[in-house]
Design a protein around this motif. Structure first.
Motif, mmCIF file in Angstrom:
data_model
loop_
_atom_site.group_PDB
_atom_site.id
_atom_site.type_symbol
_atom_site.label_atom_id
_atom_site.label_comp_id
_atom_site.label_asym_id
_atom_site.label_seq_id
_atom_site.Cartn_x
_atom_site.Cartn_y
_atom_site.Cartn_z
ATOM 1 N N GLU A 195 0.866 -1.187 0.000
ATOM 2 C CA GLU A 195 0.000 0.000 0.000
ATOM 3 C C GLU A 195 0.892 1.222 0.000
ATOM 4 O O GLU A 195 1.898 1.264 0.705
ATOM 5 C CB GLU A 195 -0.918 0.007 1.222
ATOM 6 N N THR A 196 0.553 2.204 -0.813
ATOM 7 C CA THR A 196 1.378 3.409 -0.878
ATOM 8 C C THR A 196 0.512 4.652 -0.983
ATOM 9 O O THR A 196 -0.564 4.623 -1.603
ATOM 10 C CB THR A 196 2.350 3.351 -2.076
ATOM 11 N N ASN A 197 0.976 5.737 -0.373
ATOM 12 C CA ASN A 197 0.275 7.016 -0.447
ATOM 13 C C ASN A 197 0.546 7.686 -1.790
ATOM 14 O O ASN A 197 1.660 7.620 -2.315
ATOM 15 C CB ASN A 197 0.738 7.956 0.662
ATOM 16 N N VAL A 198 -0.451 8.340 -2.318
ATOM 17 C CA VAL A 198 -0.292 9.184 -3.501
ATOM 18 C C VAL A 198 -0.575 10.606 -3.055
ATOM 19 O O VAL A 198 -1.699 10.928 -2.660
ATOM 20 C CB VAL A 198 -1.252 8.768 -4.638
ATOM 21 N N ASN A 199 0.456 11.445 -3.111
ATOM 22 C CA ASN A 199 0.347 12.808 -2.606
ATOM 23 C C ASN A 199 0.137 13.819 -3.726
ATOM 24 O O ASN A 199 0.419 13.539 -4.895
ATOM 25 C CB ASN A 199 1.606 13.180 -1.812
ATOM 26 N N SER A 200 -0.331 14.997 -3.344
ATOM 27 C CA SER A 200 -0.606 16.044 -4.330
ATOM 28 C C SER A 200 0.677 16.680 -4.845
ATOM 29 O O SER A 200 0.715 17.226 -5.951
ATOM 30 C CB SER A 200 -1.511 17.115 -3.727
ATOM 31 N N GLU A 201 1.750 16.612 -4.061
ATOM 32 C CA GLU A 201 3.040 17.178 -4.423
ATOM 33 C C GLU A 201 4.148 16.207 -4.022
ATOM 34 O O GLU A 201 3.915 15.290 -3.217
ATOM 35 C CB GLU A 201 3.249 18.534 -3.727
ATOM 36 N N PRO A 202 5.365 16.387 -4.559
ATOM 37 C CA PRO A 202 6.463 15.485 -4.199
ATOM 38 C C PRO A 202 7.025 15.756 -2.804
ATOM 39 O O PRO A 202 8.180 16.141 -2.626
ATOM 40 C CB PRO A 202 7.513 15.760 -5.298
ATOM 41 N N SER A 203 6.178 15.557 -1.813
ATOM 42 C CA SER A 203 6.555 15.784 -0.419
ATOM 43 C C SER A 203 5.636 14.977 0.480
ATOM 44 O O SER A 203 4.424 14.912 0.238
ATOM 45 C CB SER A 203 6.449 17.278 -0.076
ATOM 46 N N LEU A 208 -2.648 14.110 1.060
ATOM 47 C CA LEU A 208 -2.842 12.741 0.585
ATOM 48 C C LEU A 208 -4.033 12.738 -0.373
ATOM 49 O O LEU A 208 -5.155 13.060 0.010
ATOM 50 C CB LEU A 208 -3.102 11.799 1.760
ATOM 51 N N VAL A 209 -3.782 12.362 -1.641
ATOM 52 C CA VAL A 209 -4.836 12.389 -2.651
ATOM 53 C C VAL A 209 -5.632 11.085 -2.628
ATOM 54 O O VAL A 209 -6.853 11.090 -2.570
ATOM 55 C CB VAL A 209 -4.246 12.627 -4.056
ATOM 56 N N GLN A 237 -4.069 11.797 -11.028
ATOM 57 C CA GLN A 237 -2.634 12.000 -10.951
ATOM 58 C C GLN A 237 -2.189 12.239 -9.514
ATOM 59 O O GLN A 237 -2.997 12.595 -8.653
ATOM 60 C CB GLN A 237 -2.200 13.193 -11.819
ATOM 61 N N GLY A 238 -0.896 12.046 -9.279
ATOM 62 C CA GLY A 238 -0.338 12.292 -7.964
ATOM 63 C C GLY A 238 1.127 11.904 -7.935
ATOM 64 O O GLY A 238 1.712 11.518 -8.953
ATOM 65 N N TRP A 239 1.734 12.011 -6.755
ATOM 66 C CA TRP A 239 3.155 11.709 -6.577
ATOM 67 C C TRP A 239 3.341 10.544 -5.613
ATOM 68 O O TRP A 239 2.674 10.485 -4.585
ATOM 69 C CB TRP A 239 3.890 12.936 -6.053
#
Length: 248
Positions: A195-203, A208-209, A237-239
């Protein structure tokens, strides 16, 4: 010089025989349900720089038997890069995808665009390239026959199929380039993290999107440090962290 050439042939032959032996060992291990041993053997072949649809397909099957979701999907996708419309690979990939958690509906395509994509994806780049060469050689032979034909009737007999081969050669050349562009410009990856987080920015501090889970296929748009911007088939989309995915 001849001596060196013979030594090279013997050395090359021994390498090929070794690869064949490892492949046979892997196949035997798979048949005996020793899937972990089969995986080790198939990976040894890949580490030696040898790739084929059979190696990727069998390696994916071995991972599938052990319920390794991400590796099985990854290697099925690798097999499809070499042979896009292989029915066995597509069928097993469909079964492997049923083990994934994320349900992603691809964005709909127009009828013509979908038809063109399917047509280009019929073969891999190498196959389209060989088709181009085949029609180019055939065109050249027919043009030579046209040039040396004595009568106008014979000239027409060679001219029409020559033009037909020219058109098919140009079309297959276009498809080969289109297929290569897809492989070069569209970089895909498989999520290997459970399981991995997809964030709105590279940070890690950014919003968390959404979450992604093992086995999901994503498209990689760009990289920034330890982060990758990814896009799903439904357009989201996300990071994500680089270590969460494995590029195809």
């Amino acid at each position: 010089m001849k001596c060196l050439f013979y030594i090279f042939l013997i050395f090359s032959g021994s390498l090929l025989a070794q690869e064949k032996t490892v492949f046979e060992q892997a196949t035997e291990a798979y048949s005996n349900e020793k899937y972990q041993q089969a995986i080790a053997n198939y990976e040894q072949i890949l580490e030696n720089g040898k790739t084929s649809v059979a190696v990727y397909y069998n390696l994916a099957n071995a991972h599938y038997k052990l319920d390794h979701i991400a590796p099985s999907i990854y290697y099925y996708e690798k097999a499809l890069q070499l042979k896009p419309n292989d029915k066995d690979v597509l069928n097993n990939l469909a079964f492997a995808k049923k083990m994934t958690i994320d349900a992603i509906e691809p964005l709909p395509k127009t009828g013509f665009s979908k038809w063109v994509d399917q047509l280009i994806g019929t073969f891999g780049f190498d196959t389209w390239a060989w088709i181009t060469v085949f029609f180019s050689v055939l065109f050249a032979l027919l043009i030579l026959s046209y040039y040396f034909a004595g009568s106008s009737k014979k000239k027409r007999l060679f001219f029409v199929p020559a033009m037909f081969c020219l058109v098919l050669g140009v079309v297959s050349f276009f498809f080969a380039n289109a297929r290569q562009n897809v492989l070069q410009t569209n970089q895909f990856a498989i999520v290997f993290a459970q399981e991995t987080n997809v964030n709105s920015e590279p940070s890690s501090q950014s919003e968390l999107v959404f979450l992604l889970h093992e086995g999901t296929k994503v498209e990689v748009n760009e990289a920034f440090g330890d982060w990758l911007q990814i896009e799903l088939a439904d357009g989201k989309q996300g990071w994500v962290k680089k270590e969460a995915v494995k590029k195809l």
